[in-house]
Scaffold this motif. Structure first.
Motif, PDB file in Angstrom:
ATOM      1  N   ARG A  76       0.849  -1.196   0.000  1.00 43.48           N
ATOM      2  CA  ARG A  76       0.000   0.000   0.000  1.00 43.48           C
ATOM      3  C   ARG A  76       0.881   1.241   0.000  1.00 43.48           C
ATOM      4  NH1 ARG A  76      -2.725   1.524   5.766  1.00 43.48           N
ATOM      5  NH2 ARG A  76      -0.806   1.766   6.967  1.00 43.48           N
ATOM      6  N   TYR A  77       0.322   2.332  -0.564  1.00 43.21           N
ATOM      7  CA  TYR A  77       1.065   3.586  -0.695  1.00 43.21           C
ATOM      8  C   TYR A  77       0.944   4.390   0.588  1.00 43.21           C
ATOM      9  CZ  TYR A  77       2.735   8.002  -2.609  1.00 43.21           C
ATOM     10  OH  TYR A  77       3.449   9.143  -2.836  1.00 43.21           O
ATOM     11  N   ILE A  78       2.097   4.778   1.175  1.00 43.26           N
ATOM     12  CA  ILE A  78       2.099   5.565   2.406  1.00 43.26           C
ATOM     13  C   ILE A  78       2.865   6.869   2.230  1.00 43.26           C
ATOM     14  CG2 ILE A  78       1.860   3.548   3.910  1.00 43.26           C
ATOM     15  CD1 ILE A  78       4.888   3.744   4.441  1.00 43.26           C
ATOM     16  N   GLY A  79       3.212   7.215   0.980  1.00 42.98           N
ATOM     17  CA  GLY A  79       4.020   8.398   0.723  1.00 42.98           C
ATOM     18  C   GLY A  79       3.222   9.681   0.746  1.00 42.98           C
ATOM     19  N   SER A  80       3.881  10.759   0.362  1.00 40.77           N
ATOM     20  CA  SER A  80       3.237  12.071   0.335  1.00 40.77           C
ATOM     21  C   SER A  80       2.230  12.132  -0.796  1.00 40.77           C
ATOM     22  CB  SER A  80       4.284  13.167   0.174  1.00 40.77           C
ATOM     23  OG  SER A  80       5.014  12.992  -1.045  1.00 40.77           O
ATOM     24  N   THR A  81       1.273  13.039  -0.670  1.00 39.16           N
ATOM     25  CA  THR A  81       0.233  13.219  -1.673  1.00 39.16           C
ATOM     26  C   THR A  81       0.220  14.657  -2.163  1.00 39.16           C
ATOM     27  OG1 THR A  81      -1.414  13.722   0.024  1.00 39.16           O
ATOM     28  CG2 THR A  81      -1.218  11.416  -0.669  1.00 39.16           C
ATOM     29  N   ALA A  82      -0.355  14.870  -3.339  1.00 43.35           N
ATOM     30  CA  ALA A  82      -0.439  16.210  -3.904  1.00 43.35           C
ATOM     31  C   ALA A  82      -1.212  17.133  -2.967  1.00 43.35           C
ATOM     32  CB  ALA A  82      -1.132  16.157  -5.272  1.00 43.35           C
ATOM     33  N   GLY A  83      -0.592  18.260  -2.622  1.00 46.90           N
ATOM     34  CA  GLY A  83      -1.235  19.207  -1.728  1.00 46.90           C
ATOM     35  C   GLY A  83      -1.426  18.694  -0.315  1.00 46.90           C
ATOM     36  N   SER A  84      -0.776  17.565   0.012  1.00 53.64           N
ATOM     37  CA  SER A  84      -0.926  16.925   1.330  1.00 53.64           C
ATOM     38  C   SER A  84      -2.377  16.571   1.635  1.00 53.64           C
ATOM     39  CB  SER A  84      -0.371  17.838   2.448  1.00 53.64           C
ATOM     40  OG  SER A  84       1.004  18.050   2.271  1.00 53.64           O
ATOM     41  N   VAL A  85      -3.169  16.331   0.584  1.00 49.78           N
ATOM     42  CA  VAL A  85      -4.568  15.943   0.760  1.00 49.78           C
ATOM     43  C   VAL A  85      -4.628  14.475   1.161  1.00 49.78           C
ATOM     44  CG1 VAL A  85      -6.804  15.691  -0.383  1.00 49.78           C
ATOM     45  CG2 VAL A  85      -5.354  17.656  -0.909  1.00 49.78           C
ATOM     46  N   ALA A  86      -5.412  14.153   2.176  1.00 58.04           N
ATOM     47  CA  ALA A  86      -5.531  12.770   2.648  1.00 58.04           C
ATOM     48  C   ALA A  86      -6.462  11.976   1.741  1.00 58.04           C
ATOM     49  CB  ALA A  86      -6.060  12.752   4.074  1.00 58.04           C
ATOM     50  N   PHE A  87      -6.195  10.680   1.626  1.00 61.41           N
ATOM     51  CA  PHE A  87      -7.124   9.798   0.928  1.00 61.41           C
ATOM     52  C   PHE A  87      -8.423   9.701   1.714  1.00 61.41           C
ATOM     53  CE2 PHE A  87      -3.102   8.214  -0.864  1.00 61.41           C
ATOM     54  CZ  PHE A  87      -3.430   8.181  -2.209  1.00 61.41           C
ATOM     55  N   THR A  88      -9.535   9.593   0.985  1.00 60.40           N
ATOM     56  CA  THR A  88     -10.851   9.437   1.596  1.00 60.40           C
ATOM     57  C   THR A  88     -11.367   8.023   1.333  1.00 60.40           C
ATOM     58  OG1 THR A  88     -12.019  10.188  -0.404  1.00 60.40           O
ATOM     59  CG2 THR A  88     -11.350  11.876   1.198  1.00 60.40           C
ATOM     60  N   LYS A  89     -12.503   7.711   1.911  1.00 59.47           N
ATOM     61  CA  LYS A  89     -13.118   6.396   1.675  1.00 59.47           C
ATOM     62  C   LYS A  89     -13.364   6.191   0.188  1.00 59.47           C
ATOM     63  CE  LYS A  89     -17.312   3.711   2.537  1.00 59.47           C
ATOM     64  NZ  LYS A  89     -18.602   3.652   3.253  1.00 59.47           N
TER      65      LYS A  89
ATOM     66  N   VAL B 272     -12.118   9.930  -5.281  1.00 60.29           N
ATOM     67  CA  VAL B 272     -13.252  10.008  -6.197  1.00 60.29           C
ATOM     68  C   VAL B 272     -14.261  10.969  -5.602  1.00 60.29           C
ATOM     69  CG1 VAL B 272     -15.091   8.711  -7.335  1.00 60.29           C
ATOM     70  CG2 VAL B 272     -12.873   7.628  -6.939  1.00 60.29           C
ATOM     71  N   THR B 273     -14.708  11.931  -6.377  1.00 62.23           N
ATOM     72  CA  THR B 273     -15.662  12.922  -5.890  1.00 62.23           C
ATOM     73  C   THR B 273     -16.884  12.960  -6.787  1.00 62.23           C
ATOM     74  OG1 THR B 273     -14.805  14.769  -7.196  1.00 62.23           O
ATOM     75  CG2 THR B 273     -13.724  14.317  -5.094  1.00 62.23           C
ATOM     76  N   SER B 274     -17.975  13.467  -6.245  1.00 61.59           N
ATOM     77  CA  SER B 274     -19.203  13.585  -7.022  1.00 61.59           C
ATOM     78  C   SER B 274     -19.306  14.932  -7.712  1.00 61.59           C
ATOM     79  CB  SER B 274     -20.423  13.394  -6.116  1.00 61.59           C
ATOM     80  OG  SER B 274     -20.403  14.327  -5.050  1.00 61.59           O
ATOM     81  N   SER B 275     -18.361  15.833  -7.409  1.00 62.30           N
ATOM     82  CA  SER B 275     -18.346  17.140  -8.059  1.00 62.30           C
ATOM     83  C   SER B 275     -16.913  17.547  -8.279  1.00 62.30           C
ATOM     84  CB  SER B 275     -19.065  18.185  -7.202  1.00 62.30           C
ATOM     85  OG  SER B 275     -18.429  18.294  -5.944  1.00 62.30           O
ATOM     86  N   SER B 276     -16.713  18.550  -9.104  1.00 67.29           N
ATOM     87  CA  SER B 276     -15.363  18.970  -9.459  1.00 67.29           C
ATOM     88  C   SER B 276     -14.625  19.530  -8.260  1.00 67.29           C
ATOM     89  CB  SER B 276     -15.414  20.031 -10.561  1.00 67.29           C
ATOM     90  OG  SER B 276     -14.119  20.520 -10.821  1.00 67.29           O
ATOM     91  N   THR B 277     -13.350  19.162  -8.128  1.00 70.08           N
ATOM     92  CA  THR B 277     -12.498  19.729  -7.085  1.00 70.08           C
ATOM     93  C   THR B 277     -11.292  20.411  -7.710  1.00 70.08           C
ATOM     94  OG1 THR B 277     -11.342  17.630  -6.883  1.00 70.08           O
ATOM     95  CG2 THR B 277     -13.160  18.025  -5.355  1.00 70.08           C
ATOM     96  N   GLN B 278     -11.422  20.811  -8.969  1.00 75.30           N
ATOM     97  CA  GLN B 278     -10.326  21.477  -9.651  1.00 75.30           C
ATOM     98  C   GLN B 278     -10.301  22.955  -9.292  1.00 75.30           C
ATOM     99  OE1 GLN B 278      -8.147  19.573 -11.357  1.00 75.30           O
ATOM    100  NE2 GLN B 278      -9.424  17.963 -10.493  1.00 75.30           N
ATOM    101  N   ASN B 279      -9.299  23.653  -9.754  1.00 81.10           N
ATOM    102  CA  ASN B 279      -9.175  25.075  -9.455  1.00 81.10           C
ATOM    103  C   ASN B 279     -10.405  25.844  -9.902  1.00 81.10           C
ATOM    104  OD1 ASN B 279      -6.685  24.434  -8.585  1.00 81.10           O
ATOM    105  ND2 ASN B 279      -5.563  25.357 -10.276  1.00 81.10           N
TER     106      ASN B 279
ATOM    107  N   ARG C 274     -13.745   2.760  -5.350  1.00 84.88           N
ATOM    108  CA  ARG C 274     -14.771   2.547  -4.329  1.00 84.88           C
ATOM    109  C   ARG C 274     -15.460   3.882  -4.085  1.00 84.88           C
ATOM    110  NH1 ARG C 274     -14.392   0.722   2.051  1.00 84.88           N
ATOM    111  NH2 ARG C 274     -13.019   2.529   2.190  1.00 84.88           N
ATOM    112  N   THR C 275     -16.787   3.884  -4.077  1.00 86.72           N
ATOM    113  CA  THR C 275     -17.534   5.117  -3.881  1.00 86.72           C
ATOM    114  C   THR C 275     -17.948   5.256  -2.421  1.00 86.72           C
ATOM    115  OG1 THR C 275     -19.735   4.156  -4.255  1.00 86.72           O
ATOM    116  CG2 THR C 275     -18.458   4.789  -6.202  1.00 86.72           C
ATOM    117  N   ASP C 276     -18.452   6.440  -2.074  1.00 90.26           N
ATOM    118  CA  ASP C 276     -18.974   6.647  -0.725  1.00 90.26           C
ATOM    119  C   ASP C 276     -20.145   5.725  -0.427  1.00 90.26           C
ATOM    120  OD1 ASP C 276     -17.299   8.574   0.446  1.00 90.26           O
ATOM    121  OD2 ASP C 276     -18.222  10.158  -0.732  1.00 90.26           O
ATOM    122  N   GLY C 277     -20.829   5.260  -1.475  1.00 94.48           N
ATOM    123  CA  GLY C 277     -21.950   4.341  -1.316  1.00 94.48           C
ATOM    124  C   GLY C 277     -21.541   2.892  -1.315  1.00 94.48           C
ATOM    125  N   ASP C 278     -20.232   2.598  -1.149  1.00 92.70           N
ATOM    126  CA  ASP C 278     -19.689   1.236  -1.041  1.00 92.70           C
ATOM    127  C   ASP C 278     -19.794   0.442  -2.333  1.00 92.70           C
ATOM    128  OD1 ASP C 278     -18.980   1.303   1.816  1.00 92.70           O
ATOM    129  OD2 ASP C 278     -21.141   1.456   2.116  1.00 92.70           O
TER     130      ASP C 278
END
Length: 356
Positions: free
Chosen positions: A53-66, A206-213, A152-156
């Motif tokens: 499993r990946y435990i390194g740094s992420t872009a913008g230090s954003v944490a992985f979500t479910k 994975v998001t249900s809406s845009s998280t871009q700039n 995997r989505t928030d709805g499992d």
């Protein structure tokens, strides 16, 4: 659904995948190894895959979500054995009791090199406490350079894709709510045997809406006139990076203004610090100025992994101070430091602290 890429790996460094970016899950004592710019496993047996499993740094230090994804390019599908496979994993836990094999938990999607093609057995399943459960299996068309991705989505819901298109068929509607996999966990790689091989791994949320700039507005490139929630940097404003006239909540640092954090005319929410009690070893000695290889921070209310801090040191009193934009003041988090090499050294035990 939209994807936010947080991590990538091209396997340019030969050898077993290891810290600071990877953690072997030690399944069946086989390892995921890079060689010649591709990745495979050191050994092969029926249902005895290697995983990391990946435990390194992420872009913008954003944490992985479910709701997360992982993807890998299939570099080779040479038929050597029906057991050989390549794939990706999601929601992987990092149980560290190496005296007990196969205690790690994760979801997986894999392609087995069990024929000369063009169709190969494809499986989606889970690995829980040493037991593999296949949730769906079918023959599907794959070729070298195809991209296998898994969400995997928030709805499992679990979804497997080939080159960005859902495979469908037996994989069209897979939902699983295993209690062992309700937490966030981390994405990674699954492999069995020296072939097939994979390259260009990536993972993110994975998001249900845009998280871009956000773009637009009189200030130039990023102005929000109402409440705005973002998970990537805002750009714009006279000071350069972020301006808002409403309430602005964020999970990554915002750039701009004289301080480099946020040019916000409204209320800025997000970001806090966890200050621990003095860290001690098993003999009660304070670990002053001690460098931990990893420190994981998990939200107590739902078990979500908020961040992995690498190479964090205590101060002269043995206290850890952990600051991150994803932390919320007043919320309780479980802090778990691991010793110098991630598997040895001092394990100080996880304790709960309230962010401020």
């Amino acid at each position: 659904m939209a994807r936010v890429q947080l991590a990538t790996e091209n396997f340019a460094t030969a050898g077993a995948l290891t810290t600071p970016n990877w953690q072997q899950l030690n399944l069946f004592w086989s390892t995921v190894t890079a060689s010649g710019g591709v990745v495979s496993a050191t050994s092969s047996n029926t249902n005895q895959q290697a995983a990391a499993r990946y435990i390194g740094s992420t872009a913008g230090s954003v944490a992985f979500t479910k709701a997360q994804y992982a993807a890998i390019t299939i570099a080779g599908l040479s038929f050597l054995s029906a057991d050989f496979s390549i794939g990706v994993i999601l929601a992987a836990t990092g149980d560290q009791d190496t005296s007990v094999q196969n205690t790690r938990d994760f979801y997986f999607a894999e392609v087995q090199a069990n024929s000369s093609g063009p169709t190969y057995t494809t499986r989606v399943g889970k690995f829980v406490n040493g037991t593999i459960t296949v949730l769906a299996t079918a023959s599907a068309t794959w070729a070298n350079s195809d991209v296998l991705s898994f969400e995997r989505t928030d709805g499992d819901q679990l979804i497997i894709y080939r080159n960005g298109t859902a495979v469908g068929g037996s994989f069209a509607s897979i939902t699983d709510t295993d209690a062992a996999l309700t937490g966030v966990g981390l994405p990674g790689i699954l492999s069995n045997g020296s072939a097939p091989t994979g390259d260009n791994w990536e993972a993110g949320n994975v998001t249900s809406s845009s998280t871009q700039n956000l773009a637009g507005g009189a200030t130039g490139q990023g102005s929000a006139g109402a409440a705005a929630v973002v998970t990537k940097p805002l750009a714009g404003g006279a000071s350069g990076q972020a301006s808002s006239t409403g309430t602005l909540a964020h999970t990554v640092p915002l750039g701009g203004s004289a301080t480099g954090q946020a040019g916000a005319a409204g209320t800025l929410l997000g970001g806090a610090t966890i200050t621990t009690a003095p860290m001690c070893n098993d003999e009660g000695q304070v670990l002053a100025n001690y460098a931990f290889a990893l420190v994981d921070v998990v939200r107590c209310s739902d078990g979500q992994l908020m961040n992995l801090f690498a190479a964090v040191s205590t101060n002269g009193s043995g206290v850890l101070s952990l600051s991150h934009a994803s932390l919320v003041s007043g919320t309780w988090y479980r802090v778990g430091p691991i010793g110098p090499n991630g598997s040895g050294g001092y394990w100080c035990g996880a304790r709960a602290y309230q962010a401020a």
